[in-house]
Scaffold this motif. Structure first.
Motif, PDB file in Angstrom:
ATOM      1  N   VAL A  82       0.824  -1.219   0.000  1.00 40.22           N
ATOM      2  CA  VAL A  82       0.000   0.000   0.000  1.00 40.22           C
ATOM      3  C   VAL A  82       0.857   1.267   0.000  1.00 40.22           C
ATOM      4  O   VAL A  82       2.013   1.268   0.431  1.00 40.22           O
ATOM      5  N   LEU A  83       0.220   2.332  -0.483  1.00 37.01           N
ATOM      6  CA  LEU A  83       0.743   3.686  -0.330  1.00 37.01           C
ATOM      7  C   LEU A  83       0.122   4.265   0.930  1.00 37.01           C
ATOM      8  O   LEU A  83      -1.102   4.221   1.101  1.00 37.01           O
ATOM      9  N   VAL A  84       0.958   4.787   1.836  1.00 37.72           N
ATOM     10  CA  VAL A  84       0.442   5.480   3.018  1.00 37.72           C
ATOM     11  C   VAL A  84       0.388   6.961   2.660  1.00 37.72           C
ATOM     12  O   VAL A  84       1.418   7.603   2.468  1.00 37.72           O
ATOM     13  N   SER A  85      -0.827   7.485   2.534  1.00 40.31           N
ATOM     14  CA  SER A  85      -1.012   8.876   2.115  1.00 40.31           C
ATOM     15  C   SER A  85      -0.659   9.835   3.251  1.00 40.31           C
ATOM     16  O   SER A  85      -0.819   9.508   4.425  1.00 40.31           O
ATOM     17  N   CYS A  86      -0.223  11.039   2.895  1.00 38.42           N
ATOM     18  CA  CYS A  86       0.057  12.049   3.924  1.00 38.42           C
ATOM     19  C   CYS A  86      -1.221  12.501   4.623  1.00 38.42           C
ATOM     20  O   CYS A  86      -1.159  13.092   5.697  1.00 38.42           O
ATOM     21  N   ILE A  87      -2.369  12.242   3.996  1.00 35.11           N
ATOM     22  CA  ILE A  87      -3.655  12.655   4.563  1.00 35.11           C
ATOM     23  C   ILE A  87      -4.467  11.424   4.946  1.00 35.11           C
ATOM     24  O   ILE A  87      -4.643  10.517   4.144  1.00 35.11           O
ATOM     25  N   SER A  88      -4.958  11.413   6.179  1.00 33.15           N
ATOM     26  CA  SER A  88      -5.873  10.364   6.633  1.00 33.15           C
ATOM     27  C   SER A  88      -7.289  10.941   6.588  1.00 33.15           C
ATOM     28  O   SER A  88      -7.475  12.153   6.618  1.00 33.15           O
ATOM     29  N   SER A  89      -8.269  10.051   6.564  1.00 31.97           N
ATOM     30  CA  SER A  89      -9.632  10.524   6.372  1.00 31.97           C
ATOM     31  C   SER A  89     -10.612   9.680   7.167  1.00 31.97           C
ATOM     32  O   SER A  89     -10.611   8.454   7.045  1.00 31.97           O
ATOM     33  N   CYS A  90     -11.448  10.341   7.981  1.00 27.08           N
ATOM     34  CA  CYS A  90     -12.450   9.597   8.754  1.00 27.08           C
ATOM     35  C   CYS A  90     -13.601   9.160   7.854  1.00 27.08           C
ATOM     36  O   CYS A  90     -14.309   8.207   8.156  1.00 27.08           O
ATOM     37  N   ARG A 105     -12.296  16.712  10.257  1.00 25.93           N
ATOM     38  CA  ARG A 105     -12.504  17.060  11.663  1.00 25.93           C
ATOM     39  C   ARG A 105     -12.821  15.840  12.517  1.00 25.93           C
ATOM     40  O   ARG A 105     -13.153  15.953  13.679  1.00 25.93           O
ATOM     41  N   GLY A 106     -12.703  14.654  11.905  1.00 25.97           N
ATOM     42  CA  GLY A 106     -13.064  13.436  12.639  1.00 25.97           C
ATOM     43  C   GLY A 106     -11.855  12.642  13.109  1.00 25.97           C
ATOM     44  O   GLY A 106     -11.955  11.440  13.331  1.00 25.97           O
ATOM     45  N   GLY A 107     -10.707  13.308  13.200  1.00 27.77           N
ATOM     46  CA  GLY A 107      -9.506  12.600  13.649  1.00 27.77           C
ATOM     47  C   GLY A 107      -8.549  12.264  12.526  1.00 27.77           C
ATOM     48  O   GLY A 107      -7.532  11.613  12.732  1.00 27.77           O
ATOM     49  N   GLY A 108      -8.877  12.725  11.297  1.00 32.94           N
ATOM     50  CA  GLY A 108      -7.967  12.524  10.164  1.00 32.94           C
ATOM     51  C   GLY A 108      -7.308  13.830   9.768  1.00 32.94           C
ATOM     52  O   GLY A 108      -7.043  14.680  10.604  1.00 32.94           O
TER      53      GLY A 108
END
Ligand SMILES: [Zn+2]
Ligand SMILES: [Zn+2]
Length: 356
Positions: A82-90, A105-108
């Protein structure tokens, strides 16, 4: 395991840290295969990003293998590359629902190597794994893929798309580091009439030419005049700021034509002056942004098809354990000619069969 730990401005080390473990059912643990250092990491080390707490493992760009997933993770499983993106997303908050994952705003958002431990380590815990990692097409190797964790989506979304580069445009890119170079490469997808790169380092201007700049200008030798000469005095249709200092932002606002766009990508640690006494009458649009990475799947398909010059930006490769040496080389880019340094990915020399 080992990780690169921030201990406050000017202090950091590659040292023993606890192995990460699953904390939430949406987490995944990734064994890092390839990782890079970002200009933003240097800003953190200088103290420009004060919310990074001492003790944090840095890094927000990586490629690796899923080792373990929480009970709610559905789309990836152990063994996946996998690619680990610089941005996480809830995936649930208002901003994620609007595709603005960078503002989650959900912790990502940008959390890795910022608000939680990051990727410059042997293993990393990735929250919201379903929405925060991308399964890698087999055709993309680690060294290419890792540039899609941040550099390419950032340049493309915050520079080229926010700046609304269109066919026939004159585009000026101020700053020919990795971000500016990736902006030049992805701007070419829109067939601008010409791309002008501005920088102080001759080696970076040379790299800009290789990646598709039609003209280059030394930042100290009146780039405004060059743009004026090329555009009958009008100015550039789009100017992309890829440095992050007040002088370069202010230069961008002087180079843009009436009705044009200035797209800021640079990470700024000091205030810049907005010259409204000149700009108020010029219909200029100025955009700022943190990457959302909504373009990452598209860019991954393009990389798999060989349509992005990703590995051209990689000037140095190191084993993961040489993190401190890699930081030294990357932070002295003017002397070393470093663009992107990649750790962990096998270099071509490693892959060569010994002939002796
Ligand atoms: Zn970055
Ligand atoms: Zn969210």
């Amino acid at each position: 395991m080992k990780g690169y730990v921030f201990h406050g401005p000017g202090q950091s080390a590659w040292e023993d840290v606890p192995d990460p473990a699953i904390k939430e059912p949406t987490d995944a643990i990734v064994r890092v295969g390839a990782v890079t250092i970002c200009g933003t990491d240097l800003h953190i080390l200088k103290g420009d990003v004060p919310e990074v707490r001492p003790g944090t493992v840095l890094g927000h760009e990586a490629v690796g293998e899923i080792m373990e997933v929480g009970s709610d993770v559905r789309t990836v499983r152990p063994g996946d590359r996998v690619l680990v993106s610089c941005i996480s997303s809830c995936g649930r908050c208002r901003f994620c629902r609007e595709g603005m994952y960078g503002q989650c705003r959900g912790g990502g958002g940008w959390i890795l190597g910022h608000l939680i431990d990051g990727t410059q380590a042997e293993y990393v815990r990735v929250p919201y794994a379903d929405l925060s990692v991308h399964a890698l097409p087999g055709a993309v190797d680690d060294k290419d893929a890792v540039l899609l964790a941040d550099i390419f989506p950032t340049s493309y979304e915050v520079g080229v798309l926010n700046g609304r580069v269109r066919p026939g445009d004159t585009l000026a890119v101020v700053g020919a580091g990795p971000i500016g170079l990736a902006a030049i490469a992805t701007a070419r997808l829109f067939s601008p009439e010409r791309v002008v790169a501005v920088d102080r380092a001759a080696s970076r201007l040379e790299a800009a030419r290789k990646l598709g700049a039609d003209a280059v200008a030394d930042a100290d030798e009146d780039p405004e005049q060059l743009i004026a000469d090329l555009t009958d005095g009008l100015g550039a249709d789009v100017v992309i700021e890829a440095v992050g200092v007040p002088e370069s932002f202010e230069l961008c606002t002087r180079m843009v034509r009436p009705g044009g766009h200035v797209a800021n990508i640079g990470v700024h640690g000091r205030p810049a002056t907005l010259h409204l006494e000149d700009l108020w009458i010029k219909n200029v649009t100025i955009t700022t942004g943190l990457v959302d990475t909504h373009s990452t799947p598209t860019l991954l398909r393009m990389a798999a098809a060989g349509r992005l010059p990703t590995s051209q930006l990689v000037t140095h490769t190191f084993p993961l354990n040489d993190m401190e040496k890699a930081y030294d080389v990357f932070s002295r880019a003017a002397d070393t000619g470093a663009l992107k340094v990649v750790l962990g990915a096998p270099s071509h020399e490693d892959l060569a069969v010994p002939t002796a």
